[in-house]
Scaffold this motif. Sequence first.
Motif, mmCIF file in Angstrom:
data_model
loop_
_atom_site.group_PDB
_atom_site.id
_atom_site.type_symbol
_atom_site.label_atom_id
_atom_site.label_comp_id
_atom_site.label_asym_id
_atom_site.label_seq_id
_atom_site.Cartn_x
_atom_site.Cartn_y
_atom_site.Cartn_z
ATOM 1 N N GLU A 9 14.175 49.596 -23.319
ATOM 2 C CA GLU A 9 14.336 48.284 -23.542
ATOM 3 C C GLU A 9 15.557 47.595 -23.354
ATOM 4 O O GLU A 9 16.570 48.363 -23.927
ATOM 5 N N LEU A 10 15.918 46.427 -22.523
ATOM 6 C CA LEU A 10 17.255 45.869 -22.472
ATOM 7 C C LEU A 10 17.217 44.687 -23.425
ATOM 8 O O LEU A 10 16.234 44.132 -23.800
ATOM 9 N N ASP A 11 18.256 44.825 -24.109
ATOM 10 C CA ASP A 11 18.319 43.823 -25.562
ATOM 11 C C ASP A 11 19.292 42.723 -24.939
ATOM 12 O O ASP A 11 20.466 42.804 -24.645
ATOM 13 N N LYS A 18 22.633 38.798 -15.560
ATOM 14 C CA LYS A 18 22.157 39.516 -14.222
ATOM 15 C C LYS A 18 21.905 41.060 -14.512
ATOM 16 O O LYS A 18 21.525 41.890 -13.920
ATOM 17 N N ALA A 19 22.109 41.631 -15.768
ATOM 18 C CA ALA A 19 21.823 42.955 -16.180
ATOM 19 C C ALA A 19 20.400 43.265 -16.285
ATOM 20 O O ALA A 19 19.584 42.617 -16.466
ATOM 21 N N THR A 20 20.276 44.766 -15.992
ATOM 22 C CA THR A 20 19.002 45.430 -16.006
ATOM 23 C C THR A 20 19.085 46.650 -17.026
ATOM 24 O O THR A 20 20.184 46.818 -17.168
ATOM 25 N N ALA A 21 18.162 46.827 -17.560
ATOM 26 C CA ALA A 21 17.972 48.247 -18.381
ATOM 27 C C ALA A 21 18.350 49.371 -17.445
ATOM 28 O O ALA A 21 18.035 49.350 -16.378
ATOM 29 N N SER A 22 19.091 50.247 -17.981
ATOM 30 C CA SER A 22 19.489 51.458 -17.484
ATOM 31 C C SER A 22 18.494 52.419 -17.511
ATOM 32 O O SER A 22 17.649 52.615 -18.508
ATOM 33 N N ASP A 23 18.335 52.974 -16.584
ATOM 34 C CA ASP A 23 17.315 54.310 -16.621
ATOM 35 C C ASP A 23 17.753 55.405 -17.482
ATOM 36 O O ASP A 23 19.002 55.762 -17.528
ATOM 37 N N LYS A 158 29.246 48.182 -18.737
ATOM 38 C CA LYS A 158 29.953 47.239 -18.621
ATOM 39 C C LYS A 158 30.554 46.467 -17.607
ATOM 40 O O LYS A 158 31.504 45.343 -17.680
ATOM 41 N N SER A 159 29.825 46.505 -16.607
ATOM 42 C CA SER A 159 29.801 45.879 -15.480
ATOM 43 C C SER A 159 28.389 45.759 -14.502
ATOM 44 O O SER A 159 28.279 46.464 -13.802
ATOM 45 N N PRO A 160 27.574 44.931 -15.051
ATOM 46 C CA PRO A 160 27.450 43.789 -15.804
ATOM 47 C C PRO A 160 27.490 44.404 -17.269
ATOM 48 O O PRO A 160 26.857 45.593 -17.403
ATOM 49 N N TYR A 161 27.811 43.626 -18.274
ATOM 50 C CA TYR A 161 27.461 44.106 -19.711
ATOM 51 C C TYR A 161 26.159 44.215 -20.094
ATOM 52 O O TYR A 161 25.226 43.145 -19.506
ATOM 53 N N SER A 162 25.684 45.333 -20.617
ATOM 54 C CA SER A 162 24.153 45.294 -21.084
ATOM 55 C C SER A 162 24.147 46.090 -22.071
ATOM 56 O O SER A 162 24.846 47.237 -22.175
ATOM 57 N N GLN A 163 23.066 46.157 -22.806
ATOM 58 C CA GLN A 163 22.696 47.379 -23.880
ATOM 59 C C GLN A 163 21.277 47.644 -23.594
ATOM 60 O O GLN A 163 20.220 46.732 -23.623
#
Length: 170
Positions: A9-11, A18-23, A158-163
């Motif tokens: 889940e992307l928070d 423009k961020a997406t969840a990391s696999d 961190k590029s783009p920022y995402s959690q």
Amino acid sequence: MAANSPVTELDARYSEEKATASDWSEAVDHLRTAEVFWLSTVRPDGRPHVTPLIAVWHDGGLHFCTGPDERKAKNLRENREVVLTTGANALNEGYDLVLEGTAATVSDEARLRALAGAYVEKYGADWTFEVRDGAFVGDGGTALVFRVEPRTAFGFAKSPYSQTRWQFTQ
């Protein structure tokens, strides 16, 4: 062994538009290659304890070792809940990971031999351990070995920022 396909889940609260969840496979790659981790445990009186250490990702879990009389081992006798963190010490580059779980003692000699090989493969010959009496034995004496399967993990790009949050069923 942790589930291979956690709920991902992307928070959006902590992520750029423009961020997406990391696999999860990307996180595992980081866990395999990271050299230093920070282990957080809880002292018997409830105060936190944090210390850097090395660890190896093997067979779906993160493994670390410590002497039986070290603070972290004493803490784990009372409370097995831990957090392991790793990442880049930079604001605008790299990838940070937080892994929450329960530390389980590894004492099976075949598993310990495989882990001893994993330490040498990752960190070099200075980290050679013998396996004896359900523990590692090296220049520093006896070391207990612990395995942490992720229950919940967080990845911070961190590029783009995402959690990204990964939730495992155990």
